[in-house]
Scaffold this motif. Structure first.
Motif, short mmCIF file in Angstrom:
data_model
loop_
_atom_site.label_atom_id
_atom_site.label_comp_id
_atom_site.label_asym_id
_atom_site.label_seq_id
_atom_site.Cartn_x
_atom_site.Cartn_y
_atom_site.Cartn_z
N ILE A 182 7.99 0.93 3.26
CA ILE A 182 7.41 -0.62 3.64
C ILE A 182 8.09 -1.41 2.60
O ILE A 182 8.49 -2.46 3.05
CB ILE A 182 6.05 -0.53 3.83
CG1 ILE A 182 5.52 0.35 4.83
CG2 ILE A 182 5.45 -1.92 3.67
CD1 ILE A 182 3.92 0.52 4.82
N GLY A 219 11.49 -2.70 2.83
CA GLY A 219 11.69 -3.22 4.27
C GLY A 219 12.39 -2.45 5.50
O GLY A 219 13.19 -3.21 6.31
N GLY A 253 10.76 -0.56 7.54
CA GLY A 253 10.04 -0.63 8.93
C GLY A 253 10.79 -1.93 9.48
O GLY A 253 10.94 -3.00 8.84
N THR A 254 10.86 -2.00 10.75
CA THR A 254 11.40 -3.25 11.61
C THR A 254 10.61 -3.58 12.56
O THR A 254 9.82 -2.69 13.15
CB THR A 254 12.96 -2.93 11.92
OG1 THR A 254 13.15 -3.43 13.29
CG2 THR A 254 13.25 -1.14 12.00
N VAL A 255 10.83 -4.87 12.89
CA VAL A 255 9.96 -5.59 14.02
C VAL A 255 10.38 -4.96 15.41
O VAL A 255 9.65 -5.35 16.29
CB VAL A 255 10.02 -7.03 13.79
CG1 VAL A 255 8.97 -7.30 12.68
CG2 VAL A 255 11.25 -7.59 13.70
N ALA A 288 4.86 -5.27 -5.30
CA ALA A 288 5.28 -5.83 -4.13
C ALA A 288 4.75 -7.26 -3.74
O ALA A 288 3.96 -7.60 -4.46
CB ALA A 288 4.59 -4.76 -3.02
N LEU A 347 2.97 -10.22 -1.47
CA LEU A 347 1.69 -10.24 -0.99
C LEU A 347 1.83 -9.69 0.40
O LEU A 347 0.73 -9.06 0.78
CB LEU A 347 1.14 -11.82 -0.98
CG LEU A 347 -0.21 -12.09 -1.16
CD1 LEU A 347 -0.98 -11.41 -2.08
CD2 LEU A 347 -0.52 -13.34 -1.02
N GLN A 348 2.69 -10.07 1.31
CA GLN A 348 2.86 -9.65 2.61
C GLN A 348 2.97 -8.08 2.74
O GLN A 348 2.23 -7.62 3.31
CB GLN A 348 4.12 -10.54 3.09
CG GLN A 348 4.28 -9.95 4.63
CD GLN A 348 3.60 -10.83 5.63
OE1 GLN A 348 2.78 -11.89 4.82
NE2 GLN A 348 3.59 -10.67 6.88
N GLN A 349 3.91 -7.45 1.77
CA GLN A 349 4.04 -6.15 1.77
C GLN A 349 2.64 -5.38 1.10
O GLN A 349 2.55 -4.43 1.74
CB GLN A 349 5.18 -5.84 0.83
CG GLN A 349 6.45 -6.18 1.26
CD GLN A 349 7.55 -6.06 0.32
OE1 GLN A 349 7.29 -6.00 -0.96
NE2 GLN A 349 8.74 -5.83 0.88
N LEU A 350 1.98 -6.00 0.33
CA LEU A 350 0.72 -5.60 -0.14
C LEU A 350 -0.30 -5.34 1.12
O LEU A 350 -0.68 -4.21 1.11
CB LEU A 350 0.18 -6.52 -1.14
CG LEU A 350 -0.99 -6.09 -2.15
CD1 LEU A 350 -0.46 -4.87 -2.93
CD2 LEU A 350 -1.47 -7.21 -3.12
N HIS A 351 -0.26 -6.48 1.67
CA HIS A 351 -1.28 -6.30 2.84
C HIS A 351 -0.73 -5.36 3.82
O HIS A 351 -1.58 -4.34 4.36
CB HIS A 351 -0.99 -7.66 3.78
CG HIS A 351 -1.65 -7.95 4.89
ND1 HIS A 351 -1.21 -7.60 6.05
CD2 HIS A 351 -2.96 -8.26 5.04
CE1 HIS A 351 -2.57 -7.80 6.91
NE2 HIS A 351 -3.67 -8.25 6.17
N GLU A 352 0.57 -5.16 4.21
CA GLU A 352 1.10 -3.96 4.91
C GLU A 352 0.89 -2.60 4.32
O GLU A 352 0.17 -1.88 5.28
CB GLU A 352 2.47 -4.05 5.24
CG GLU A 352 2.92 -3.69 6.76
CD GLU A 352 4.36 -4.29 6.67
OE1 GLU A 352 5.21 -3.20 7.26
OE2 GLU A 352 4.92 -5.22 6.49
N PHE A 359 -3.20 -1.53 4.86
CA PHE A 359 -3.41 -1.25 6.19
C PHE A 359 -2.88 0.04 6.55
O PHE A 359 -3.40 0.99 7.30
CB PHE A 359 -3.16 -2.40 6.94
CG PHE A 359 -4.32 -3.32 7.00
CD1 PHE A 359 -5.51 -3.01 7.42
CD2 PHE A 359 -4.09 -4.56 6.56
CE1 PHE A 359 -6.60 -4.01 7.40
CE2 PHE A 359 -5.14 -5.60 6.24
CZ PHE A 359 -6.13 -5.26 6.82
#
Lengths: 343, 271
Positions: free
Chosen positions: A111, A114, A116-118, A179, A181-186, A189
């Motif tokens: 993660i 980066g 993981g891809t959308v 990491a 903030l966005q990665q932290l969130h990911e 979860f």
């Protein structure tokens, strides 16, 4: 946890299996029938026609989700049962032997890089694949450390696993601290545990792997009964204890690694459902292991249904629900069945 | 100074030359981006603040940081905890900063300009058909912006209807099937996790659901979350961008810059 020998009649096996299979099927049907969207299984009856949204919700969203929940719940419970048998410790759960820590590191690193891809399809499998590689690496490492003179020492396995998990947790905290903030969130979860959304192909591969692993462990259920007498006792009964220990460690770890790679750390299922089942049907592994797969599956499907329904369309983390339902139910069983359980 | 929204405000007030340290999470205006980091907004690093000999710590009013704030104050360092996470909070914080640094007129001018520009977006969008919009902040599990988030307010301002308008909190996990059933006409997905190449206008993971109006009409956008999620001095810019994404015929099509990683200029704006 010494096994009180009671002859296991074919009749009893059939009744319990049928009972749990029915429970699982009912839970699966309930899981497909209810959700945030307004479409139910009964809409499939003749005379009703589904529009494209309803069809997608039933076949592409709910059906894969309940099947994954069933497989994850079954795999975690089976891993819990065999680890409890292997370590002869009622506190053992699938996450105790370190493989979950390795899987978490793999996933979190993927993660953060980066990877993981959308994009849909195979791209979404990169993070689980990295997590599974992490689990495999850890498995090899722990086996190497815990093998002394060609023998797998159970205490060393347990210690190595616990220490490795602590190390993994520290490493993950370190990654989290650098990491974004966005990665932290990911990451949060990912680790919290959830029922993942998988495409049909990925679901198929996952199902085959889980079923093969479970089947191989069920095939050793006689050996686990012998192992409850202690390693020496089992050896006197003619069990190749080394082989059973090694296979159990490897297969249980693979099941756990696969589950964590897919669903993160869904707590409680692998620790408590085995005990619930022992209290309900007894400790004989010949029936306990198949029951663990069916019962664990039904439990997680039901917990996930709760997580989806209670505040729909809001969803709750499924690990919260497993503990909230499972905790009180376990205590109830402990209170009413403890004499049978022999505590 | 630890919160990027406050960084933008200081930039707009022309105060960046007084900044000696920044927070862990950006983006920061160019001239201060290389200053020493003094911890995250949740855990200010007291030792670093002392090392830099700062007189004043400006931070978001984060609960987690409160004990650190208390300790800093006990050591004689002034701490201002400002609300920059809500729409009105931005204007209040601007006013407080204007008074503190004797930039009252500038603060009022900026506030009036932002309010005017936002009202203009609202005026243009007022009589347009409401488009059903979903704003995704995380996937697997799917997290969306719900009521009470400033994104929700931007959506409604710019002529949209948030399909997650009945969530119980500003940012919540939602059932995928609820999104599918509500058939969003515009999907704004900010869950790219820093992968620059994936931003822009394309279906991405949503392409699987062909019956969604947003997918059918090619109205799925992948943006840098900083563009719209963190409120601040750029509220007017955000309102216009939201307008472009929801009603491109009125506000103009979004251009390549709107999908770039957000950079903050020294005056606190993003262009």
């Amino acid at each position: 946890m010494a096994l009180r020998d009671r002859p296991l009649s074919a009749n009893r096996v059939a009744i319990i299996t049928l009972w749990l299979l029915t429970a699982l099927v009912i839970c699966l049907c309930l899981g497909i029938s209810f959700g945030a969207g307004h479409v139910a299984l009964t809409d499939l009856l003749p005379g009703n026609s589904l529009n494209s949204v309803e069809r997608a919700i039933l076949y592409e969203v709910r059906l894969p989700r309940v099947l994954i929940a069933g497989l994850l719940g079954g795999a975690l419970t089976v891993a819990g049962v065999v680890f409890q048998a292997l370590l002869r410790n009622p506190l053992a759960d699938p996450y105790v032997l370190g493989v979950s820590g390795g899987a978490s590191i793999g996933g979190v690193v993927a993660i953060t890089l980066g990877l993981g891809t959308v994009a849909g399809g195979l791209g979404s499998m990169i993070v689980p694949a990295c997590a599974f590689l992490g689990a495999l690496g850890t498995l090899l490492l722990i086996e190497m450390i815990a093998t002394v003179d060609g023998r797998l020492t159970v205490y060393t396995v347990l210690l190595t696993g616990v220490i490795f998990n602590a190390f993994a947790a520290a490493l993950i905290y370190f990654i989290q601290s650098i990491a974004s903030l966005q990665q932290l969130h990911e990451i949060v979860f990912y680790l919290m545990g959830r029922i993942p959304s998988l495409g049909h192909e990925a679901l198929g591969v996952f199902a085959i792997a889980i079923l093969l692993g479970t089947g191989a462990l069920v095939a050793m259920s006689r050996d686990y009964n012998a192992l409850s007498l202690g390693e020496e006792g089992a050896m006197h009964l003619g069990v190749d204890v080394e082989r059973v220990k090694r296979r159990t460690f490897i297969l249980g770890s693979l099941l756990t690694g696969l589950s964590v790679a897919m669903g993160g750390l869904i707590g409680f299922v692998g620790l408590v459902v085995p005990h619930m089942l022992r209290m309900m049907i007894g400790p004989d592994h010949r029936i306990l292991l198949p029951a663990a797969f069916l019962g664990g599956g039904a439990f997680l499907v039901l917990a996930d249904l709760f997580a989806r329904l209670v505040l729909a369309p809001n969803e709750l983390p499924v690990g919260v629900v497993t503990a909230l339902i499972g905790g009180p139910f376990f205590l109830y069983l402990l209170r009413t069945r403890s004499r049978i359980y022999g505590i | 100074m630890l919160s990027p929204a406050i960084g933008e405000m200081l930039g707009a007030l022309g105060l960046l030359d007084r900044v000696v340290g920044i927070g862990q999470f950006g983006p920061w205006p160019g001239t201060i981006a290389r200053l020493p980091v003094v911890g995250g907004y949740n855990d200010p690093n007291i030792e670093q603040v002392l090392t830099l000999d700062a007189d004043l710590v400006l931070n978001a009013d984060s609960q987690a940081a409160m004990s650190a704030h208390r300790r800093l104050r006990a050591m004689g360092i002034e701490v201002m905890a400002l609300d920059s996470a809500t729409y009105e909070g931005v204007f209040r914080s601007l006013k407080i900063l204007g008074e503190k640094f004797d930039r009252r007129t500038a603060a009022e001018r900026i506030t009036a300009r932002i309010r005017g520009q936002i009202a203009e977006v609202g005026r243009l969008a007022k009589h347009l058909d409401k488009k059903r919009v979903v704003f995704v902040v995380g996937r697997d599990p799917i997290y969306v912006a719900g009521p009470g988030s400033h994104v929700d307010r931007l959506i409604r301002l710019a002529g949209g209807e948030n399909v997650a308008g009945d969530m119980i909190a500003p940012y919540r996990q939602i059932s995928l099937e609820a999104i599918l059933e509500r058939r969003p006409e515009v999907i704004i997905d900010s869950s790219d996790n820093g992968r620059d190449a994936l931003r822009g206008r394309h279906h991405g993971a949503w392409g699987q659901w062909l019956f969604l109006p947003a997918v059918r009409d090619n109205r799925v956008y992948w943006i840098d979350p900083s563009q719209l999620v963190i409120p601040g001095i750029r509220l007017a810019h955000m309102a216009r961008l939201m307008g472009k994404l929801i009603h491109p015929k009125v506000f103009g099509e979004p251009d390549a810059q709107d999908f770039e990683k957000l950079t903050i200029a020294d005056d606190g704006t993003s262009r």
